[in-house]
Motif scaffolding. Structure first.
Motif, PDB file in Angstrom:
ATOM      1  N   THR A 106      49.018  33.270  42.735  1.00  0.00           N
ATOM      2  CA  THR A 106      50.194  32.400  42.642  1.00  0.00           C
ATOM      3  C   THR A 106      50.573  32.163  41.184  1.00  0.00           C
ATOM      4  OG1 THR A 106      49.027  30.286  42.492  1.00  0.00           O
ATOM      5  CG2 THR A 106      49.315  31.238  44.701  1.00  0.00           C
ATOM      6  N   PRO A 107      51.764  31.620  40.939  1.00  0.00           N
ATOM      7  CA  PRO A 107      52.153  31.295  39.554  1.00  0.00           C
ATOM      8  C   PRO A 107      51.186  30.326  38.878  1.00  0.00           C
ATOM      9  CG  PRO A 107      54.075  31.266  40.982  1.00  0.00           C
ATOM     10  CD  PRO A 107      52.886  31.423  41.872  1.00  0.00           C
ATOM     11  N   GLN A 108      50.444  29.541  39.670  1.00  0.00           N
ATOM     12  CA  GLN A 108      49.461  28.611  39.108  1.00  0.00           C
ATOM     13  C   GLN A 108      48.095  29.269  38.912  1.00  0.00           C
ATOM     14  OE1 GLN A 108      51.356  27.839  41.960  1.00  0.00           O
ATOM     15  NE2 GLN A 108      52.892  26.931  40.607  1.00  0.00           N
ATOM     16  N   GLY A 109      47.996  30.563  39.235  1.00  0.00           N
ATOM     17  CA  GLY A 109      46.743  31.280  39.063  1.00  0.00           C
ATOM     18  C   GLY A 109      45.783  31.156  40.228  1.00  0.00           C
ATOM     19  N   GLU A 110      46.229  30.575  41.329  1.00  0.00           N
ATOM     20  CA  GLU A 110      45.381  30.427  42.504  1.00  0.00           C
ATOM     21  C   GLU A 110      45.329  31.746  43.267  1.00  0.00           C
ATOM     22  OE1 GLU A 110      44.836  27.209  46.179  1.00  0.00           O
ATOM     23  OE2 GLU A 110      46.724  27.321  45.078  1.00  0.00           O
ATOM     24  N   ARG A 111      44.166  32.073  43.791  1.00  0.00           N
ATOM     25  CA  ARG A 111      43.959  33.303  44.564  1.00  0.00           C
ATOM     26  C   ARG A 111      43.895  32.959  46.042  1.00  0.00           C
ATOM     27  NH1 ARG A 111      41.747  38.359  43.395  1.00  0.00           N
ATOM     28  NH2 ARG A 111      41.407  37.636  41.247  1.00  0.00           N
ATOM     29  N   LEU A 112      44.830  33.495  46.842  1.00  0.00           N
ATOM     30  CA  LEU A 112      44.913  33.162  48.261  1.00  0.00           C
ATOM     31  C   LEU A 112      45.017  34.426  49.103  1.00  0.00           C
ATOM     32  CD1 LEU A 112      47.462  30.208  48.017  1.00  0.00           C
ATOM     33  CD2 LEU A 112      45.005  30.018  48.398  1.00  0.00           C
ATOM     34  N   ASP A 113      44.232  34.475  50.181  1.00  0.00           N
ATOM     35  CA  ASP A 113      44.287  35.603  51.114  1.00  0.00           C
ATOM     36  C   ASP A 113      45.618  35.628  51.855  1.00  0.00           C
ATOM     37  OD1 ASP A 113      41.732  36.336  50.459  1.00  0.00           O
ATOM     38  OD2 ASP A 113      40.873  35.979  52.449  1.00  0.00           O
ATOM     39  N   VAL A 114      46.130  36.835  52.084  1.00  0.00           N
ATOM     40  CA  VAL A 114      47.300  37.047  52.933  1.00  0.00           C
ATOM     41  C   VAL A 114      46.853  37.954  54.076  1.00  0.00           C
ATOM     42  CG1 VAL A 114      49.676  37.886  53.076  1.00  0.00           C
ATOM     43  CG2 VAL A 114      48.828  36.872  50.932  1.00  0.00           C
ATOM     44  N   GLN A 115      46.848  37.419  55.281  1.00  0.00           N
ATOM     45  CA  GLN A 115      46.310  38.133  56.430  1.00  0.00           C
ATOM     46  C   GLN A 115      47.348  38.209  57.548  1.00  0.00           C
ATOM     47  OE1 GLN A 115      43.758  36.299  59.530  1.00  0.00           O
ATOM     48  NE2 GLN A 115      42.086  37.489  58.657  1.00  0.00           N
ATOM     49  N   LEU A 116      47.424  39.343  58.212  1.00  0.00           N
ATOM     50  CA  LEU A 116      48.242  39.483  59.410  1.00  0.00           C
ATOM     51  C   LEU A 116      47.362  39.325  60.638  1.00  0.00           C
ATOM     52  CD1 LEU A 116      50.516  42.575  58.552  1.00  0.00           C
ATOM     53  CD2 LEU A 116      50.938  40.136  58.126  1.00  0.00           C
ATOM     54  N   LYS A 117      47.799  38.487  61.592  1.00  0.00           N
ATOM     55  CA  LYS A 117      47.094  38.320  62.857  1.00  0.00           C
ATOM     56  C   LYS A 117      47.921  38.961  63.963  1.00  0.00           C
ATOM     57  CE  LYS A 117      44.815  34.789  64.039  1.00  0.00           C
ATOM     58  NZ  LYS A 117      44.391  33.433  64.491  1.00  0.00           N
ATOM     59  N   GLY A 118      47.317  39.926  64.640  1.00  0.00           N
ATOM     60  CA  GLY A 118      47.994  40.622  65.724  1.00  0.00           C
ATOM     61  C   GLY A 118      48.583  41.964  65.355  1.00  0.00           C
ATOM     62  N   PRO A 119      48.115  42.631  64.273  1.00  0.00           N
ATOM     63  CA  PRO A 119      48.759  43.882  63.844  1.00  0.00           C
ATOM     64  C   PRO A 119      48.176  45.139  64.452  1.00  0.00           C
ATOM     65  CG  PRO A 119      47.164  43.259  62.195  1.00  0.00           C
ATOM     66  CD  PRO A 119      47.103  42.196  63.290  1.00  0.00           C
ATOM     67  N   GLY A 120      47.345  45.007  65.495  1.00  0.00           N
ATOM     68  CA  GLY A 120      46.827  46.198  66.156  1.00  0.00           C
ATOM     69  C   GLY A 120      45.314  46.302  66.089  1.00  0.00           C
TER      70      GLY A 120
END
Length: 497
Positions: A106-120
Protein backbone atom coordinates in the motif's frame (compact mmCIF):
# COMPACT_ATOMS: atom_id res chain seq x y z
CA UNK A 1 -8.80 7.93 -23.63
CA UNK A 2 -10.02 8.52 -20.06
CA UNK A 3 -10.91 4.85 -19.67
CA UNK A 4 -7.48 3.76 -20.88
CA UNK A 5 -5.82 6.14 -18.45
CA UNK A 6 -7.90 4.80 -15.53
CA UNK A 7 -7.01 1.23 -16.49
CA UNK A 8 -3.34 2.10 -16.56
CA UNK A 9 -3.52 3.88 -13.21
CA UNK A 10 -5.32 1.14 -11.26
CA UNK A 11 -2.55 1.12 -8.68
CA UNK A 12 -1.58 -2.52 -8.26
CA UNK A 13 1.81 -2.76 -6.57
CA UNK A 14 2.44 -6.47 -6.13
CA UNK A 15 5.20 -8.31 -4.37
CA UNK A 16 5.26 -12.08 -3.86
CA UNK A 17 7.31 -12.77 -0.75
CA UNK A 18 5.32 -15.86 0.28
CA UNK A 19 6.10 -17.44 -3.09
CA UNK A 20 9.80 -17.17 -2.20
CA UNK A 21 9.35 -19.57 0.73
CA UNK A 22 10.08 -23.32 0.34
CA UNK A 23 7.92 -24.77 -2.42
CA UNK A 24 6.43 -27.44 -0.15
CA UNK A 25 4.26 -24.66 1.30
CA UNK A 26 2.37 -23.85 -1.90
CA UNK A 27 1.54 -24.81 -5.48
CA UNK A 28 1.82 -22.30 -8.37
CA UNK A 29 -1.25 -22.21 -10.62
CA UNK A 30 -3.52 -19.80 -12.44
CA UNK A 31 -7.25 -19.31 -11.81
CA UNK A 32 -9.65 -21.11 -14.14
CA UNK A 33 -11.44 -18.60 -16.42
CA UNK A 34 -15.18 -18.05 -16.05
CA UNK A 35 -17.86 -17.45 -18.64
CA UNK A 36 -19.28 -13.96 -18.13
CA UNK A 37 -17.96 -12.03 -15.11
CA UNK A 38 -19.88 -9.02 -13.82
CA UNK A 39 -19.04 -6.82 -10.87
CA UNK A 40 -21.62 -7.19 -8.08
CA UNK A 41 -20.11 -5.04 -5.33
CA UNK A 42 -16.86 -3.11 -4.91
CA UNK A 43 -15.47 -1.75 -1.65
CA UNK A 44 -14.44 1.79 -2.60
CA UNK A 45 -13.07 2.65 0.85
CA UNK A 46 -10.89 -0.42 0.99
CA UNK A 47 -9.73 0.16 -2.56
CA UNK A 48 -8.56 3.65 -1.59
CA UNK A 49 -6.74 2.29 1.48
CA UNK A 50 -4.97 -0.21 -0.77
CA UNK A 51 -3.89 2.58 -3.12
CA UNK A 52 -6.21 1.40 -5.88
CA UNK A 53 -8.34 3.40 -8.28
CA UNK A 54 -11.92 2.19 -7.74
CA UNK A 55 -13.09 3.58 -11.09
CA UNK A 56 -10.36 1.60 -12.82
CA UNK A 57 -11.37 -1.56 -10.99
CA UNK A 58 -14.86 -1.20 -12.45
CA UNK A 59 -13.67 -1.36 -16.06
CA UNK A 60 -14.25 -4.52 -18.05
CA UNK A 61 -10.56 -5.43 -18.11
CA UNK A 62 -10.16 -5.16 -14.35
CA UNK A 63 -13.37 -7.04 -13.60
CA UNK A 64 -11.95 -9.84 -15.75
CA UNK A 65 -8.91 -9.87 -13.44
CA UNK A 66 -11.09 -9.94 -10.31
CA UNK A 67 -12.77 -13.00 -11.84
CA UNK A 68 -9.48 -14.75 -12.60
CA UNK A 69 -9.77 -14.39 -16.38
CA UNK A 70 -6.57 -12.38 -16.35
CA UNK A 71 -3.86 -11.46 -13.90
CA UNK A 72 -2.98 -8.04 -12.53
CA UNK A 73 0.51 -6.94 -13.46
CA UNK A 74 3.01 -8.34 -10.99
CA UNK A 75 0.73 -11.09 -9.63
CA UNK A 76 2.21 -14.56 -9.10
CA UNK A 77 -0.73 -16.83 -8.25
CA UNK A 78 -0.32 -19.73 -5.82
CA UNK A 79 -2.51 -22.01 -3.72
CA UNK A 80 -1.25 -22.33 -0.16
CA UNK A 81 -0.79 -25.68 1.59
CA UNK A 82 -1.88 -26.13 5.17
CA UNK A 83 -3.34 -28.72 7.49
CA UNK A 84 -5.73 -28.40 10.41
CA UNK A 85 -7.75 -29.91 13.19
CA UNK A 86 -11.35 -29.79 12.02
CA UNK A 87 -13.70 -30.40 14.96
CA UNK A 88 -10.76 -32.06 16.70
CA UNK A 89 -9.68 -34.34 13.84
CA UNK A 90 -6.38 -33.68 12.06
CA UNK A 91 -6.32 -33.66 8.26
CA UNK A 92 -4.43 -32.32 5.27
CA UNK A 93 -6.20 -29.30 3.75
CA UNK A 94 -4.87 -26.38 1.70
CA UNK A 95 -6.54 -23.78 -0.50
CA UNK A 96 -9.21 -25.95 -2.07
CA UNK A 97 -11.01 -22.99 -3.66
CA UNK A 98 -8.73 -20.03 -3.18
CA UNK A 99 -5.71 -18.62 -5.01
CA UNK A 100 -3.35 -16.01 -3.61
CA UNK A 101 -2.53 -13.48 -6.32
CA UNK A 102 0.24 -11.88 -4.29
CA UNK A 103 0.77 -9.09 -1.79
CA UNK A 104 -0.26 -5.52 -2.41
CA UNK A 105 2.17 -2.96 -0.99
CA UNK A 106 0.00 0.00 0.00
CA UNK A 107 1.04 3.67 -0.20
CA UNK A 108 1.67 3.45 3.56
CA UNK A 109 4.05 0.52 3.04
CA UNK A 110 1.69 -2.09 4.46
CA UNK A 111 1.87 -5.59 2.94
CA UNK A 112 -1.54 -7.21 2.40
CA UNK A 113 -2.54 -10.49 0.74
CA UNK A 114 -4.87 -10.35 -2.26
CA UNK A 115 -6.72 -13.64 -2.62
CA UNK A 116 -9.47 -14.87 -4.93
CA UNK A 117 -12.06 -17.21 -3.40
CA UNK A 118 -13.86 -19.46 -5.85
CA UNK A 119 -11.51 -19.29 -8.88
CA UNK A 120 -11.49 -23.01 -9.64
CA UNK A 121 -9.83 -26.25 -8.62
CA UNK A 122 -6.43 -26.46 -7.00
CA UNK A 123 -4.20 -29.40 -6.00
CA UNK A 124 -5.90 -29.21 -2.58
CA UNK A 125 -9.52 -29.31 -3.73
CA UNK A 126 -10.01 -32.93 -2.60
CA UNK A 127 -12.57 -33.64 -5.31
CA UNK A 128 -14.33 -30.29 -5.04
CA UNK A 129 -14.96 -27.94 -7.94
CA UNK A 130 -13.05 -25.02 -6.42
CA UNK A 131 -15.97 -22.71 -7.05
CA UNK A 132 -18.15 -20.59 -4.77
CA UNK A 133 -21.77 -19.49 -4.82
CA UNK A 134 -22.94 -15.88 -4.86
CA UNK A 135 -24.82 -16.01 -1.53
CA UNK A 136 -21.91 -17.20 0.64
CA UNK A 137 -19.51 -14.75 -1.01
CA UNK A 138 -21.87 -11.84 -0.34
CA UNK A 139 -22.30 -13.13 3.20
CA UNK A 140 -18.55 -13.01 3.77
CA UNK A 141 -18.49 -9.51 2.32
CA UNK A 142 -21.21 -8.33 4.73
CA UNK A 143 -19.87 -9.97 7.87
CA UNK A 144 -16.21 -9.12 7.30
CA UNK A 145 -17.08 -5.46 6.72
CA UNK A 146 -19.39 -5.51 9.76
CA UNK A 147 -16.51 -6.83 11.85
CA UNK A 148 -14.23 -4.11 10.50
CA UNK A 149 -16.80 -1.48 11.43
CA UNK A 150 -16.91 -2.92 14.95
CA UNK A 151 -13.15 -2.45 15.26
CA UNK A 152 -12.33 -6.16 15.31
CA UNK A 153 -9.20 -7.32 13.43
CA UNK A 154 -10.46 -9.13 10.35
CA UNK A 155 -9.82 -10.10 6.78
CA UNK A 156 -11.77 -7.82 4.47
CA UNK A 157 -13.60 -8.00 1.17
CA UNK A 158 -12.61 -5.88 -1.81
CA UNK A 159 -15.08 -7.15 -4.39
CA UNK A 160 -17.57 -9.82 -5.39
CA UNK A 161 -17.86 -10.75 -9.07
CA UNK A 162 -20.54 -13.03 -10.47
CA UNK A 163 -19.22 -15.63 -12.90
CA UNK A 164 -22.13 -16.13 -15.27
CA UNK A 165 -22.09 -19.87 -14.64
CA UNK A 166 -23.76 -22.00 -11.96
CA UNK A 167 -22.24 -24.05 -9.18
CA UNK A 168 -23.93 -27.27 -8.19
CA UNK A 169 -24.57 -27.90 -4.51
CA UNK A 170 -27.96 -29.25 -3.39
CA UNK A 171 -29.24 -27.31 -6.38
CA UNK A 172 -27.92 -24.99 -9.08
CA UNK A 173 -26.69 -21.69 -7.59
CA UNK A 174 -25.23 -18.60 -9.25
CA UNK A 175 -21.44 -18.64 -9.06
CA UNK A 176 -19.24 -15.84 -7.75
CA UNK A 177 -15.66 -14.98 -6.82
CA UNK A 178 -14.70 -12.84 -3.83
CA UNK A 179 -11.48 -10.85 -3.54
CA UNK A 180 -10.28 -11.17 0.04
CA UNK A 181 -7.69 -8.89 1.64
CA UNK A 182 -5.70 -10.08 4.66
CA UNK A 183 -2.61 -9.15 6.62
CA UNK A 184 -1.63 -12.67 5.62
CA UNK A 185 -3.16 -16.12 5.30
CA UNK A 186 -0.63 -17.80 7.61
CA UNK A 187 -2.61 -20.08 9.88
CA UNK A 188 -1.97 -22.38 12.82
CA UNK A 189 -2.66 -25.07 10.21
CA UNK A 190 0.16 -23.74 8.04
CA UNK A 191 2.61 -24.51 10.84
CA UNK A 192 0.98 -27.88 11.45
CA UNK A 193 1.53 -28.69 7.78
CA UNK A 194 5.17 -27.59 7.86
CA UNK A 195 5.85 -29.56 11.03
CA UNK A 196 4.21 -32.74 9.67
CA UNK A 197 5.18 -32.74 5.99
CA UNK A 198 8.03 -30.24 5.68
CA UNK A 199 11.70 -30.52 6.52
CA UNK A 200 13.05 -28.83 9.68
CA UNK A 201 14.43 -26.00 7.57
CA UNK A 202 10.97 -25.45 6.03
CA UNK A 203 9.43 -24.98 9.47
CA UNK A 204 12.20 -22.58 10.44
CA UNK A 205 11.82 -20.60 7.20
CA UNK A 206 8.07 -20.26 7.79
CA UNK A 207 8.61 -19.12 11.38
CA UNK A 208 11.26 -16.57 10.38
CA UNK A 209 8.99 -15.26 7.64
CA UNK A 210 6.07 -14.92 10.07
CA UNK A 211 8.27 -13.09 12.55
CA UNK A 212 9.48 -10.68 9.90
CA UNK A 213 5.98 -10.03 8.59
CA UNK A 214 3.97 -9.84 11.82
CA UNK A 215 6.27 -9.79 14.87
CA UNK A 216 9.43 -8.02 13.78
CA UNK A 217 10.07 -6.73 17.31
CA UNK A 218 10.52 -10.33 18.43
CA UNK A 219 13.40 -10.93 16.02
CA UNK A 220 15.80 -9.53 18.62
CA UNK A 221 14.49 -11.71 21.46
CA UNK A 222 16.80 -14.28 23.07
CA UNK A 223 14.41 -16.98 21.84
CA UNK A 224 12.63 -15.55 18.82
CA UNK A 225 10.40 -18.58 18.32
CA UNK A 226 9.20 -18.47 21.91
CA UNK A 227 8.54 -14.76 21.41
CA UNK A 228 6.54 -15.64 18.29
CA UNK A 229 4.38 -18.08 20.24
CA UNK A 230 3.87 -15.56 23.05
CA UNK A 231 2.93 -12.85 20.56
CA UNK A 232 0.34 -15.02 18.83
CA UNK A 233 -1.15 -16.07 22.17
CA UNK A 234 -1.55 -12.45 23.24
CA UNK A 235 -3.14 -11.37 19.95
CA UNK A 236 -5.58 -14.26 20.02
CA UNK A 237 -6.54 -13.54 23.62
CA UNK A 238 -7.33 -9.97 22.61
CA UNK A 239 -9.17 -11.03 19.45
CA UNK A 240 -11.41 -13.59 21.18
CA UNK A 241 -12.21 -11.06 23.91
CA UNK A 242 -13.34 -8.61 21.24
CA UNK A 243 -15.53 -11.30 19.66
CA UNK A 244 -17.15 -12.06 22.97
CA UNK A 245 -17.79 -8.40 23.76
CA UNK A 246 -20.00 -8.01 20.67
CA UNK A 247 -21.65 -11.44 20.81
CA UNK A 248 -19.93 -12.86 17.73
CA UNK A 249 -19.85 -16.62 17.21
CA UNK A 250 -17.28 -17.85 14.73
CA UNK A 251 -18.88 -21.23 14.17
CA UNK A 252 -15.88 -23.12 12.80
CA UNK A 253 -12.82 -22.39 14.95
CA UNK A 254 -10.69 -25.10 13.38
CA UNK A 255 -6.93 -24.61 13.54
CA UNK A 256 -6.86 -23.77 9.83
CA UNK A 257 -9.14 -20.82 10.65
CA UNK A 258 -6.85 -19.22 13.25
CA UNK A 259 -4.38 -16.76 11.76
CA UNK A 260 -1.03 -15.87 13.25
CA UNK A 261 -1.63 -12.21 12.38
CA UNK A 262 -4.53 -12.12 14.86
CA UNK A 263 -7.23 -11.43 12.27
CA UNK A 264 -10.61 -13.16 12.10
CA UNK A 265 -10.83 -15.37 9.02
CA UNK A 266 -13.55 -17.51 7.42
CA UNK A 267 -17.12 -16.25 7.56
CA UNK A 268 -19.02 -19.42 6.77
CA UNK A 269 -21.18 -20.69 9.65
CA UNK A 270 -20.75 -17.59 11.81
CA UNK A 271 -23.36 -15.19 13.20
CA UNK A 272 -24.08 -12.67 15.94
CA UNK A 273 -25.99 -13.77 19.01
CA UNK A 274 -29.41 -12.26 19.72
CA UNK A 275 -30.64 -13.46 23.14
CA UNK A 276 -27.73 -13.93 25.51
CA UNK A 277 -26.90 -17.59 26.04
CA UNK A 278 -23.34 -18.98 26.30
CA UNK A 279 -24.55 -22.21 24.69
CA UNK A 280 -25.65 -20.49 21.47
CA UNK A 281 -24.65 -22.37 18.31
CA UNK A 282 -25.62 -21.40 14.77
CA UNK A 283 -23.47 -23.71 12.65
CA UNK A 284 -25.33 -26.56 10.99
CA UNK A 285 -22.19 -28.72 11.21
CA UNK A 286 -21.50 -28.10 14.91
CA UNK A 287 -23.96 -30.64 16.27
CA UNK A 288 -22.20 -30.96 19.64
CA UNK A 289 -21.61 -27.27 20.27
CA UNK A 290 -17.81 -27.46 20.14
CA UNK A 291 -17.67 -23.86 18.91
CA UNK A 292 -20.59 -22.45 20.91
CA UNK A 293 -20.31 -18.83 22.06
CA UNK A 294 -19.12 -19.70 25.56
CA UNK A 295 -16.63 -22.29 24.30
CA UNK A 296 -14.65 -19.90 22.12
CA UNK A 297 -12.00 -18.95 24.73
CA UNK A 298 -11.08 -22.57 25.67
CA UNK A 299 -11.13 -23.61 22.01
CA UNK A 300 -8.74 -20.76 21.19
CA UNK A 301 -6.43 -22.07 23.93
CA UNK A 302 -6.73 -25.59 22.45
CA UNK A 303 -5.80 -24.31 19.00
CA UNK A 304 -2.83 -22.41 20.39
CA UNK A 305 -1.61 -25.60 22.01
CA UNK A 306 -1.54 -27.18 18.56
CA UNK A 307 0.60 -24.26 17.34
CA UNK A 308 2.94 -24.78 20.29
CA UNK A 309 3.28 -28.46 19.39
CA UNK A 310 4.28 -27.54 15.85
CA UNK A 311 6.88 -25.06 17.14
CA UNK A 312 8.48 -27.42 19.67
CA UNK A 313 11.54 -28.25 17.48
CA UNK A 314 12.31 -24.53 17.27
CA UNK A 315 11.74 -23.66 20.94
CA UNK A 316 14.63 -25.71 22.26
CA UNK A 317 16.80 -28.58 21.07
CA UNK A 318 15.88 -30.52 24.21
CA UNK A 319 12.28 -31.72 24.00
CA UNK A 320 11.59 -31.54 27.73
CA UNK A 321 12.78 -27.94 27.85
CA UNK A 322 10.78 -27.08 24.72
CA UNK A 323 7.60 -28.53 26.25
CA UNK A 324 8.11 -26.56 29.46
CA UNK A 325 8.60 -23.31 27.53
CA UNK A 326 5.44 -23.99 25.50
CA UNK A 327 3.38 -24.83 28.58
CA UNK A 328 4.52 -21.69 30.37
CA UNK A 329 3.58 -19.57 27.35
CA UNK A 330 0.18 -21.23 26.97
CA UNK A 331 -0.51 -20.77 30.66
CA UNK A 332 -0.68 -17.00 30.13
CA UNK A 333 -3.63 -17.18 27.75
CA UNK A 334 -6.44 -17.50 30.29
CA UNK A 335 -5.37 -14.51 32.36
CA UNK A 336 -4.69 -12.40 29.27
CA UNK A 337 -8.14 -13.19 27.89
CA UNK A 338 -9.76 -12.46 31.26
CA UNK A 339 -7.95 -9.12 31.48
CA UNK A 340 -8.92 -8.04 27.95
CA UNK A 341 -12.53 -9.11 28.42
CA UNK A 342 -12.92 -7.43 31.79
CA UNK A 343 -11.43 -4.20 30.47
CA UNK A 344 -13.91 -4.32 27.60
CA UNK A 345 -16.82 -5.05 29.92
CA UNK A 346 -15.87 -2.14 32.15
CA UNK A 347 -16.01 0.12 29.10
CA UNK A 348 -19.39 -1.32 28.08
CA UNK A 349 -20.69 -0.40 31.54
CA UNK A 350 -19.10 3.06 31.53
CA UNK A 351 -16.47 2.29 34.18
CA UNK A 352 -13.27 4.31 33.94
CA UNK A 353 -11.54 2.94 37.02
CA UNK A 354 -11.17 -0.51 38.51
CA UNK A 355 -12.79 -2.03 41.59
CA UNK A 356 -12.42 -5.55 42.88
CA UNK A 357 -16.12 -6.37 42.51
CA UNK A 358 -16.39 -5.30 38.86
CA UNK A 359 -16.15 -8.84 37.52
CA UNK A 360 -19.01 -10.04 39.72
CA UNK A 361 -21.05 -7.01 38.61
CA UNK A 362 -20.57 -8.11 35.00
CA UNK A 363 -21.41 -11.75 35.67
CA UNK A 364 -24.56 -10.82 37.60
CA UNK A 365 -25.79 -8.81 34.62
CA UNK A 366 -25.06 -11.61 32.16
CA UNK A 367 -26.77 -14.13 34.41
CA UNK A 368 -29.89 -12.00 34.59
CA UNK A 369 -29.82 -11.48 30.82
CA UNK A 370 -29.65 -15.23 30.27
CA UNK A 371 -32.52 -15.94 32.67
CA UNK A 372 -34.65 -13.26 31.02
CA UNK A 373 -33.72 -14.13 27.43
CA UNK A 374 -32.59 -10.52 26.94
CA UNK A 375 -31.04 -9.50 23.65
CA UNK A 376 -27.29 -9.06 24.13
CA UNK A 377 -26.68 -6.05 21.89
CA UNK A 378 -29.90 -4.21 22.70
CA UNK A 379 -29.43 -4.60 26.45
CA UNK A 380 -26.14 -2.71 26.38
CA UNK A 381 -27.58 -0.28 23.83
CA UNK A 382 -30.49 0.51 26.17
CA UNK A 383 -28.16 0.97 29.15
CA UNK A 384 -26.08 3.37 27.06
CA UNK A 385 -29.07 5.42 25.94
CA UNK A 386 -30.37 5.63 29.52
CA UNK A 387 -27.25 7.39 30.80
CA UNK A 388 -27.92 11.08 31.38
CA UNK A 389 -31.69 10.63 31.07
CA UNK A 390 -34.20 11.95 33.59
CA UNK A 391 -34.38 10.60 37.12
CA UNK A 392 -37.28 8.32 36.24
CA UNK A 393 -36.92 7.38 32.56
CA UNK A 394 -39.46 5.12 30.94
CA UNK A 395 -38.28 1.53 31.23
CA UNK A 396 -36.78 0.25 27.99
CA UNK A 397 -38.45 -2.87 26.59
CA UNK A 398 -34.95 -4.13 25.80
CA UNK A 399 -34.11 -4.41 29.50
CA UNK A 400 -35.29 -7.22 31.79
CA UNK A 401 -38.22 -6.17 33.96
CA UNK A 402 -37.41 -8.30 36.99
CA UNK A 403 -36.64 -7.56 40.63
CA UNK A 404 -33.16 -9.06 40.23
CA UNK A 405 -32.37 -6.81 37.29
CA UNK A 406 -33.61 -3.70 39.07
CA UNK A 407 -31.44 -4.62 42.06
CA UNK A 408 -28.47 -5.06 39.73
CA UNK A 409 -29.16 -1.70 38.10
CA UNK A 410 -29.13 0.05 41.46
CA UNK A 411 -25.79 -1.59 42.26
CA UNK A 412 -24.40 -0.48 38.86
CA UNK A 413 -25.59 3.10 39.34
CA UNK A 414 -23.97 3.17 42.78
CA UNK A 415 -20.75 1.93 41.15
CA UNK A 416 -20.94 4.74 38.57
CA UNK A 417 -21.45 7.27 41.35
CA UNK A 418 -18.17 6.21 42.98
CA UNK A 419 -16.09 7.37 40.01
CA UNK A 420 -15.27 10.94 39.05
CA UNK A 421 -16.57 10.78 35.47
CA UNK A 422 -19.59 12.89 34.60
CA UNK A 423 -22.68 11.24 33.04
CA UNK A 424 -21.83 12.62 29.59
CA UNK A 425 -18.32 11.11 29.79
CA UNK A 426 -19.83 7.79 30.85
CA UNK A 427 -22.27 7.90 27.95
CA UNK A 428 -19.51 8.63 25.43
CA UNK A 429 -17.42 5.71 26.71
CA UNK A 430 -20.41 3.38 26.57
CA UNK A 431 -21.38 4.57 23.11
CA UNK A 432 -17.85 3.85 21.85
CA UNK A 433 -18.01 0.38 23.41
CA UNK A 434 -21.57 -0.76 22.70
CA UNK A 435 -22.66 -0.98 19.06
CA UNK A 436 -26.12 0.37 18.31
CA UNK A 437 -26.48 -2.33 15.67
CA UNK A 438 -24.86 -5.55 14.52
CA UNK A 439 -25.26 -7.57 11.33
CA UNK A 440 -28.39 -9.29 12.58
CA UNK A 441 -29.06 -12.66 11.05
CA UNK A 442 -32.48 -11.81 9.63
CA UNK A 443 -31.12 -8.63 8.03
CA UNK A 444 -28.24 -10.52 6.43
CA UNK A 445 -30.63 -13.14 5.08
CA UNK A 446 -32.95 -10.43 3.79
CA UNK A 447 -30.10 -8.86 1.81
CA UNK A 448 -28.92 -12.20 0.43
CA UNK A 449 -32.41 -13.26 -0.60
CA UNK A 450 -33.00 -10.01 -2.49
CA UNK A 451 -29.64 -10.33 -4.25
CA UNK A 452 -29.86 -14.01 -5.13
CA UNK A 453 -33.54 -14.32 -6.01
CA UNK A 454 -34.49 -10.88 -7.35
CA UNK A 455 -31.13 -9.51 -8.45
CA UNK A 456 -31.86 -6.56 -6.14
CA UNK A 457 -28.66 -5.32 -4.48
CA UNK A 458 -30.18 -2.20 -2.93
CA UNK A 459 -30.97 -4.07 0.30
CA UNK A 460 -27.36 -5.21 0.50
CA UNK A 461 -25.97 -1.71 -0.05
CA UNK A 462 -28.29 -0.18 2.54
CA UNK A 463 -27.24 -2.75 5.12
CA UNK A 464 -23.57 -2.20 4.35
CA UNK A 465 -24.02 1.56 4.71
CA UNK A 466 -25.41 1.39 8.25
CA UNK A 467 -22.81 -1.19 9.28
CA UNK A 468 -19.93 1.13 8.36
CA UNK A 469 -20.24 2.86 11.75
CA UNK A 470 -22.21 0.65 14.13
CA UNK A 471 -21.44 3.02 17.02
CA UNK A 472 -23.08 6.05 15.41
CA UNK A 473 -26.46 5.72 17.22
CA UNK A 474 -28.03 7.46 14.23
CA UNK A 475 -31.71 7.59 13.35
CA UNK A 476 -30.94 5.60 10.18
CA UNK A 477 -29.85 2.69 12.38
CA UNK A 478 -33.02 2.51 14.48
CA UNK A 479 -34.86 0.00 12.32
CA UNK A 480 -31.78 -2.24 12.17
CA UNK A 481 -31.88 -2.64 15.96
CA UNK A 482 -35.36 -4.21 15.78
CA UNK A 483 -35.37 -7.91 16.64
CA UNK A 484 -36.76 -10.52 14.24
CA UNK A 485 -40.20 -11.95 14.75
CA UNK A 486 -40.25 -15.04 17.01
CA UNK A 487 -39.74 -18.26 15.09
CA UNK A 488 -40.25 -21.91 15.92
CA UNK A 489 -37.13 -22.71 13.87
CA UNK A 490 -33.64 -22.08 15.21
CA UNK A 491 -31.45 -20.00 12.90
CA UNK A 492 -28.79 -22.07 11.14
CA UNK A 493 -25.72 -21.09 9.13
CA UNK A 494 -23.87 -23.23 6.63
CA UNK A 495 -20.26 -23.65 5.58
CA UNK A 496 -20.68 -22.12 2.14
CA UNK A 497 -17.61 -19.90 2.15
Amino acid sequence: MNENRSIQDVGWNFDNSYARLPHVLFSPLNPTPVRAPELVVLNDRLAAALGLNADALRTVERVEELAGNGLPEGALPIAQAYAGHQFGGFTMLGDGRAILLGEQITPQGERLDVQLKGPGRTPYSRGGDGRAALGPMLREYIISEAMHGLGIPTTRSLAVVSTGQPVIRETHLPGAILTRIASSHIRVGTFQFAARWGAPEDLRALADYTLQRHYSDALQADNRYLALLQGVIRRQAQLIAKWMLVGFIHGVMNTDNMTLSGETIDYGPCAFMDAYDPGTVFSSIDSRGRYAYGNQPPIAAWNLARLAEALLPLLDEHEDRAIQLAEDALGAFAEQYRSFRLAGMRAKLGLFNEEQEDESLVEELLSEMQKSGADYTNTFRALTMGIGASETPSPSPALPNTADFHAWREKWQARLARQAAAPEEVRRLMQRSNPAIIARNHRVEEALEAAEQQGDFSVLHRLLAVLEDPYAYSTEQEEFAILPEPSSCRYRTYCGT
